[in-house]
Design a protein around this motif. Structure first.
Motif, short mmCIF file in Angstrom:
data_model
loop_
_atom_site.label_atom_id
_atom_site.label_comp_id
_atom_site.label_asym_id
_atom_site.label_seq_id
_atom_site.Cartn_x
_atom_site.Cartn_y
_atom_site.Cartn_z
N GLU A 1 -76.46 -53.74 65.42
CA GLU A 1 -74.27 -53.80 65.60
C GLU A 1 -74.11 -54.73 65.12
O GLU A 1 -73.30 -54.97 64.56
N ILE A 2 -74.41 -55.95 64.93
CA ILE A 2 -73.95 -57.35 63.49
C ILE A 2 -73.81 -56.81 62.86
O ILE A 2 -73.01 -56.71 62.44
N GLU A 3 -74.74 -56.03 62.57
CA GLU A 3 -74.30 -55.89 60.36
C GLU A 3 -73.00 -55.01 60.74
O GLU A 3 -72.23 -55.35 59.39
N ALA A 4 -73.07 -54.22 61.04
CA ALA A 4 -71.55 -53.03 61.77
C ALA A 4 -70.47 -53.84 61.54
O ALA A 4 -69.48 -53.72 60.75
N ALA A 5 -70.78 -55.11 62.84
CA ALA A 5 -69.40 -55.97 63.38
C ALA A 5 -69.24 -56.45 62.37
O ALA A 5 -67.68 -57.39 61.96
N LYS A 6 -69.75 -57.09 61.45
CA LYS A 6 -69.93 -58.53 59.91
C LYS A 6 -68.85 -57.31 58.77
O LYS A 6 -68.16 -57.96 58.08
N TRP A 7 -69.12 -55.95 58.82
CA TRP A 7 -68.17 -54.90 57.90
C TRP A 7 -67.27 -55.25 58.22
O TRP A 7 -66.07 -55.56 57.58
N LEU A 8 -66.72 -54.71 59.73
CA LEU A 8 -65.47 -54.77 60.25
C LEU A 8 -64.54 -56.06 59.78
O LEU A 8 -63.69 -55.74 60.03
N VAL A 9 -65.27 -57.24 60.71
CA VAL A 9 -64.32 -58.77 60.24
C VAL A 9 -64.54 -58.89 59.15
O VAL A 9 -63.32 -59.07 58.43
N LEU A 10 -65.18 -58.42 58.21
CA LEU A 10 -65.16 -59.20 56.55
C LEU A 10 -63.89 -57.94 56.12
O LEU A 10 -63.01 -58.85 54.84
N ASN A 11 -64.10 -56.61 56.16
CA ASN A 11 -62.58 -56.11 55.85
C ASN A 11 -61.61 -55.78 56.29
O ASN A 11 -60.43 -56.18 55.45
N ALA A 12 -61.55 -56.93 57.99
CA ALA A 12 -59.79 -56.99 57.72
C ALA A 12 -59.52 -58.62 57.07
O ALA A 12 -58.69 -58.49 56.78
N ALA A 13 -60.73 -59.27 56.37
CA ALA A 13 -60.29 -60.61 56.41
C ALA A 13 -59.62 -60.18 54.56
O ALA A 13 -58.64 -60.79 54.10
N GLY B 296 -53.18 -58.89 51.28
CA GLY B 296 -51.36 -58.78 51.96
C GLY B 296 -51.91 -57.60 52.10
O GLY B 296 -49.59 -56.96 52.30
N GLU B 297 -52.18 -56.81 52.63
CA GLU B 297 -51.74 -55.45 53.10
C GLU B 297 -51.85 -55.64 54.72
O GLU B 297 -52.37 -56.94 55.86
N ASP B 298 -51.37 -54.84 55.54
CA ASP B 298 -51.38 -55.10 56.49
C ASP B 298 -52.91 -54.70 57.19
O ASP B 298 -53.34 -53.84 57.55
N ASN B 299 -53.03 -55.61 58.03
CA ASN B 299 -54.92 -55.33 58.63
C ASN B 299 -55.17 -55.53 60.32
O ASN B 299 -56.02 -55.99 60.42
N ARG B 300 -53.77 -55.16 60.89
CA ARG B 300 -54.02 -55.22 62.11
C ARG B 300 -54.29 -53.96 62.71
O ARG B 300 -55.23 -54.49 64.36
N HIS B 301 -54.34 -52.93 62.71
CA HIS B 301 -55.47 -52.25 62.68
C HIS B 301 -57.25 -51.85 62.66
O HIS B 301 -57.72 -52.11 63.64
N LEU B 302 -57.54 -52.78 61.21
CA LEU B 302 -58.90 -53.44 61.89
C LEU B 302 -59.08 -54.58 62.12
O LEU B 302 -60.07 -55.07 62.64
N ALA B 303 -58.58 -55.52 62.78
CA ALA B 303 -58.40 -56.48 63.03
C ALA B 303 -58.35 -56.28 64.92
O ALA B 303 -59.23 -56.52 65.30
N SER B 304 -57.34 -55.36 64.90
CA SER B 304 -58.13 -54.39 66.51
C SER B 304 -59.74 -54.36 66.46
O SER B 304 -59.99 -54.57 67.24
N MET B 305 -60.09 -53.40 65.38
CA MET B 305 -61.56 -52.58 65.79
C MET B 305 -62.27 -53.67 65.75
O MET B 305 -63.58 -53.67 66.43
N ALA B 306 -61.95 -54.76 64.64
CA ALA B 306 -63.23 -55.69 64.72
C ALA B 306 -62.89 -56.50 66.10
O ALA B 306 -64.48 -57.12 66.31
N LYS B 307 -62.64 -57.09 66.67
CA LYS B 307 -62.63 -57.49 67.78
C LYS B 307 -62.45 -56.70 68.74
O LYS B 307 -63.97 -57.20 69.97
N LEU B 308 -62.83 -55.37 69.05
CA LEU B 308 -62.79 -54.58 70.32
C LEU B 308 -64.27 -54.21 69.52
O LEU B 308 -65.22 -54.35 71.00
N PHE B 309 -65.11 -53.56 68.15
CA PHE B 309 -66.22 -53.68 68.20
C PHE B 309 -67.30 -54.75 68.50
O PHE B 309 -68.40 -54.83 69.05
N GLY B 310 -66.85 -56.45 68.11
CA GLY B 310 -67.22 -57.62 67.85
C GLY B 310 -67.91 -58.17 69.11
O GLY B 310 -68.85 -58.39 69.43
N ALA B 311 -66.70 -57.99 70.25
CA ALA B 311 -66.84 -58.77 70.90
C ALA B 311 -67.53 -57.91 72.04
O ALA B 311 -68.56 -58.85 72.56
N ASN B 312 -67.66 -56.66 72.71
CA ASN B 312 -68.42 -56.14 72.43
C ASN B 312 -70.14 -55.69 72.32
O ASN B 312 -70.83 -56.03 73.03
#
Length: 392
Positions: free
Chosen positions: A295-307, A313-329
């Motif tokens: 789970e840590i590795e999965a969350a890490k990739w979500l965070v790095l992809n959002a960043a 210069g792209e809209d990352n809000r969708h990825l940011a929401s997924m990174a927070k949701l999965f990362g926090a849980n």
């Protein structure tokens, strides 16, 4: 593609990790002792000393544009930094940066607020949440009424991170009630930069964790026209941009803390003997470790992809929401497993696990609850704003 860090990023990661291990982790027992005795986690003198050491080591303004004296290494590098620093609970942040929306300031405002904030001479906070407008940010009630060349602000903000220490606040208030109502809260609000000495006051909110957010009270606070940040009536966009950045940062913090906690569990499971052998040899323990690592590795990739997406210069809000949701849980599940592996010892205040346990619960609430993140993710997909697989 960013499937692997560059050599430069690896070197920076290694240097930051060394700083954390040498300068911050040795302070953990002191922090726990200070907090148990009701003192600040770190004295102002110690924080100043750490900031100086960090600056001398080159850790200053990591993602701050070079024109303001920063290293301008981008958000991907910032995500790596946050993960490393979050491996300790010692409250420390590298200096030389400012809130992302403060860069929308005009030249006069930059001289008065942005530059002093980057230089560590002033502290800021952002205030949008209200007692009746938490997840529903469009339901804010604070008003700003024009009076000559000033605006008069009235209302209350709550759960504001950094609000007790801030020298100024970037606050969202309604400036056009009709427009605000007609657009369901999307327009008709403005962001103001308000100095503390203009009259607002802060009141600490005591929580189950070590975080102490604030309620900010505005009673006829007069703010000059020149202190409008961005465009009049369009402050909601700035609010969304601030929140969007903060969300993937929460995921990064969860990843860093979870990695440290999992390593603690691995080490302890090899040492703890029950019924004649280490608990590391028990399948129940092995499965908890395996699930946590995955789970840590999965969350890490979500965070790095959002960043990374934000750096493009792209809209990352969708990825940011997924990174927070999965990362926090993920973070909450990991700290729970780690406490279970440590048994009764993990529940005591002699170890930092129970401290992380309490703090981790906040990750699922602030900067948008789990439910809000799920709503955003589902809405984006159902309305076609985002296509499955478009970020690869």
């Amino acid at each position: 593609m960013f499937l692997r860090l560059t050599d430069e990023q690896k070197m920076a990661q290694k240097a930051i990790r060394k700083f954390v291990e040498k300068e911050l982790m040795p302070l953990e027992n002191e922090v726990l002792r200070n907090e148990r005795e009701g003192r600040p986690s770190l004295s102002p003198e110690k924080v100043k000393e750490l900031q100086l050491k960090a600056k001398e080591a080159g850790f200053w303004g990591i993602n701050t544009p070079s024109e303001y004296g920063g290293a301008d290494l981008g958000n991907l590098m910032m995500a790596i930094v946050i993960m490393e620093v979050s491996k300790t609970f010692v409250p420390f942040q590298f200096g030389g940066s400012a809130d992302n929306i403060l860069y929308y300031a005009n030249e006069q405002q930059k001289k008065k607020y942005l530059i002093p904030t980057i230089n560590g001479e002033k502290k800021s906070c952002f205030a949008m949440t209200e007692p009746s407008a938490g997840s529903d940010t469009r339901n804010i009630k604070m008003t700003a009424v024009k009076d000559g060349d000033e605006w008069v602000l009235n209302g209350e903000k709550t759960f504001i991170t950094g609000g007790n220490e801030a020298d100024f606040v970037m606050v969202i208030a309604i400036t056009d009630k009709e427009r605000h109502k007609a657009t369901s809260g999307r327009d008709g609000v403005t962001c103001f930069i308000v100095d503390r000495d203009m009259g607002w006051r802060s009141e600490p909110i005591h929580t189950m964790g070590h975080s102490t957010p604030a309620s900010l009270v505005f009673e006829n606070v007069r703010v000059p026209e020149e202190n409008i940040l961005g465009e009049l009536h369009e402050g909601y966009k700035l609010g969304l941009e601030w929140i969007g950045y903060a969300r993937w940062v929460v995921g990064a913090r969860a990843v860093g803390a979870a990695e440290r906690l999992l390593q603690m569990a691995i080490d302890y499971s090899k040492e703890r003997i029950t019924f004649g052998k280490p608990i590391a040899e028990r399948q129940a323990i092995q499965w908890m470790i395996a699930d946590a690592a995955t789970e840590i590795e999965a969350a890490k990739w979500l965070v790095l992809n959002a960043a990374f997406t934000l750096d493009q210069g792209e809209d990352n809000r969708h990825l940011a929401s997924m990174a927070k949701l999965f990362g926090a849980n993920m973070g909450n599940r990991v700290v729970d497993r780690v406490m279970q592996i440590h048994g009764g010892m993990g529940y005591t205040k002699d170890m930092p696990i129970e401290r992380w346990y309490r703090d981790a619960r906040l990750w699922r609430i602030y900067d948008g609850t789990d439910e809000i993140q799920r709503m955003i993710i589902a809405r984006n997909l159902l309305k076609g704003h985002v296509k499955l697989g478009q970020f690869l």
